[in-house]
Design an enzyme around this catalytic site. Structure first.
Site, short mmCIF file in Angstrom:
data_model
loop_
_atom_site.label_atom_id
_atom_site.label_comp_id
_atom_site.label_asym_id
_atom_site.label_seq_id
_atom_site.Cartn_x
_atom_site.Cartn_y
_atom_site.Cartn_z
N SER A 139 -50.01 -14.30 -34.34
CA SER A 139 -50.50 -15.12 -33.15
C SER A 139 -49.31 -15.85 -32.84
O SER A 139 -49.07 -16.07 -31.40
CB SER A 139 -51.52 -15.67 -33.69
OG SER A 139 -52.18 -16.45 -32.31
N LYS A 159 -55.89 -17.94 -24.10
CA LYS A 159 -56.50 -18.18 -25.41
C LYS A 159 -57.13 -16.88 -25.77
O LYS A 159 -57.68 -16.01 -24.89
CB LYS A 159 -57.41 -19.41 -25.41
CG LYS A 159 -57.04 -20.52 -25.13
CD LYS A 159 -55.85 -21.20 -26.09
CE LYS A 159 -55.19 -22.45 -25.54
NZ LYS A 159 -54.20 -22.93 -26.40
N GLY A 160 -57.00 -16.66 -27.14
CA GLY A 160 -57.54 -15.33 -27.57
C GLY A 160 -57.01 -14.19 -27.15
O GLY A 160 -57.55 -13.33 -26.93
N ARG A 161 -55.76 -14.25 -26.66
CA ARG A 161 -55.20 -13.08 -26.19
C ARG A 161 -54.99 -11.92 -27.46
O ARG A 161 -54.94 -12.32 -28.58
CB ARG A 161 -53.75 -13.34 -25.45
CG ARG A 161 -52.68 -13.88 -26.49
CD ARG A 161 -51.56 -13.76 -25.93
NE ARG A 161 -51.18 -14.93 -24.84
CZ ARG A 161 -50.66 -16.14 -25.20
NH1 ARG A 161 -50.65 -16.44 -26.31
NH2 ARG A 161 -50.48 -17.22 -24.27
N GLN A 162 -54.61 -10.69 -26.74
CA GLN A 162 -54.41 -9.65 -27.76
C GLN A 162 -53.11 -10.04 -28.54
O GLN A 162 -52.26 -10.08 -27.85
CB GLN A 162 -54.52 -8.25 -27.04
CG GLN A 162 -55.70 -8.01 -26.56
CD GLN A 162 -56.69 -7.26 -27.62
OE1 GLN A 162 -56.12 -6.33 -28.35
NE2 GLN A 162 -57.89 -7.70 -27.89
N HIS A 163 -53.24 -9.59 -29.80
CA HIS A 163 -52.12 -9.76 -30.60
C HIS A 163 -51.22 -8.71 -30.50
O HIS A 163 -51.78 -7.46 -30.04
CB HIS A 163 -52.49 -9.85 -32.25
CG HIS A 163 -52.81 -11.12 -32.55
ND1 HIS A 163 -52.97 -11.44 -33.72
CD2 HIS A 163 -53.10 -12.19 -31.85
CE1 HIS A 163 -53.63 -12.76 -33.77
NE2 HIS A 163 -53.87 -13.15 -32.75
N LYS A 171 -51.89 -22.27 -33.29
CA LYS A 171 -52.46 -21.15 -33.02
C LYS A 171 -53.69 -20.94 -34.01
O LYS A 171 -54.42 -19.97 -34.33
CB LYS A 171 -51.64 -19.78 -33.57
CG LYS A 171 -50.35 -19.73 -32.62
CD LYS A 171 -50.62 -19.86 -31.43
CE LYS A 171 -51.58 -18.62 -30.50
NZ LYS A 171 -51.78 -19.01 -29.14
N ARG A 212 -55.96 -21.22 -40.41
CA ARG A 212 -56.69 -19.85 -40.55
C ARG A 212 -55.90 -18.85 -41.53
O ARG A 212 -54.72 -19.30 -41.83
CB ARG A 212 -56.79 -19.16 -39.12
CG ARG A 212 -55.31 -18.97 -38.50
CD ARG A 212 -55.47 -18.57 -37.00
NE ARG A 212 -55.64 -17.30 -36.83
CZ ARG A 212 -55.49 -16.81 -35.45
NH1 ARG A 212 -54.88 -17.51 -34.48
NH2 ARG A 212 -55.82 -15.45 -35.17
#
Ligand SMILES: *[C@@H]1O[C@H](CO)[C@@H](O)[C@H](O)[C@H]1NC(C)=O
Ligand SMILES: *[C@@H]1O[C@H](CO)[C@@H](O)[C@H](O)[C@H]1NC(C)=O
Ligand SMILES: *[C@@H]1O[C@H](CO)[C@@H](O)[C@H](O)[C@H]1NC(C)=O
Length: 345
Positions: free
Chosen positions: A193, A308-312, A104, A185
């Site tokens: 995530s 990818k980059g989906r809402q948490h 992630k 990160r």
């Protein structure tokens, strides 16, 4: 099927046919004509395909121009790869660089950015060699790598490597001077995530425990350190394991939060680390406001998959605060190990 195998198969068939039809000469003659026709047809196809690619290559002459294939025919390149297997003068090599994590952290985006570089060849899937398939041996691993030119660097990414205890030792056994990329990160966001991905895979299963229930021990109201997503964010613990086997100078750390905002800043550093010419630049990309990330410009624009980059999932602030406090000493240890700080962690 290659020309040679087709020819061999047809020859075997023909010989069988010969015994069966010893006295039926006509059948044999017809069969032979058909077979020869088929051989000529397959050979011609292979020949034209190869010579097409060969001309393509010789026209390009030098490797840097391969960039043009990568850019302009980005959409057809994978098809060429599968159909004809390989360009002349290419082989499969063991990776000289591995993206070891973190899950992630943006490893998928990272490897696809790097793929644009003409001197980089990437494995198309996560190979999971060192964690799940080590017994299959290095030759199995090599066969999972793409065909590449000798002056290209083969890169594989399997984010699970970073957190698996026995992996660094096995990687070192393969190549002790290998280069490693680690994209990290901010650990609280990474943990959320990580959970979001598991939860997403369970099709938003409403009976699956919430993030709070897993991250915070209900009895003590303290952070539960054995929750897998939290454990994977203990960068100090996992990094210490890697540093037992590798010099820090072999591990380039990518700031995943900055990579999201300014991918090109981080990419330049990676090009330097890999001793590659600077090739990947902003002009090859456009910013997609829906995806909130960069996509590759081309005949057909290419973006990362929608997953990818989906809402948490929404996590209450007090839980985040507890986690942030929990990770703080671990982050400090990690910063010491890597002689570098990340602000806002
Ligand atoms: C090991 O990795 C280094 C660094 O990428 C590379 O230069 C070297 O060729 C690799 N050795 C083998 C045997 O693959
Ligand atoms: C939903 O989660 C529960 C609890 O973890 C599990 O037992 C169940 O199998 C899951 N259902 C689906 C459809 O994944
Ligand atoms: C790590 O660095 C030390 C000192 O610079 C060197 O002696 C050693 O060989 C290096 N180890 C590896 C695995 O490259």
């Amino acid at each position: 099927m290659s020309c040679k195998t087709t020819a061999t198969n047809i020859f075997v068939l023909m010989t069988n046919q010969f015994y069966i039809n010893q006295y039926k000469k006509l059948t044999l003659i017809i069969f032979t004509i058909c077979a020869v026709g088929l051989i000529i047809f397959t050979c011609a196809q292979t020949f034209f395909a190869n010579s097409y690619l060969f001309n393509f290559r010789t026209e390009l002459k030098t490797l840097p121009k391969l960039e043009e294939i990568k850019h302009e025919d980005y959409s057809i390149r994978p098809k060429i790869r599968h159909r004809f297997h390989r360009y002349p003068h290419t082989s499969r090599y063991l990776p000289q660089c591995i993206i070891i994590g973190v899950r992630k952290g943006g490893t998928g985006a990272l490897i696809h950015f790097l793929d644009i570089h003409p001197n980089i060849a990437i494995a198309s899937t996560e190979v999971h060699f060192f964690d799940n398939n080590y017994k299959r041996g290095l030759n199995w691993y090599r066969k999972r790598m793409p065909y590449s030119f000798p002056n290209q660097i083969t890169i594989e990414k399997t984010p699970a490597y970073f957190v698996k205890k026995h992996v660094p030792e096995s990687v070192k056994k393969m190549n002790q001077s290998i280069k490693l990329l680690l994209i990290v990160r901010e650990p609280v966001e990474r943990t959320i995530s990580d959970y979001t991905q598991i939860w997403g895979k369970l099709v938003r299963n409403s009976s699956y425990p919430t993030f709070e229930e897993l991250a915070i021990d209900p009895a003590t109201k303290m952070v539960n350190p054995s929750f897998a997503a939290t454990e994977r964010s203990l960068y100090d613990k996992h990094m210490a394991n890697w540093l037992k086997y590798f010099n820090l100078s072999q591990i380039h750390i990518v700031d995943g939060d900055n990579f999201r905002r300014n991918p090109f800043q981080e990419i330049v550093e990676i090009e330097k680390f890999l001793h590659l010419e600077h090739k990947i630049s902003e002009k090859d990309y456009y910013f997609d406001p829906d995806k909130k990330f960069y996509c590759i410009k081309g005949f057909i624009n290419r973006c990362l998959p929608d997953s990818k980059g989906r809402q948490h999932v929404k996590v209450q602030d007090y839980v985040k605060t507890k986690l942030r406090k929990f990770f703080r000493p671990h982050n400090e240890m990690f910063f010491k190990m890597i002689s570098r700080r990340f602000e806002n962690w």
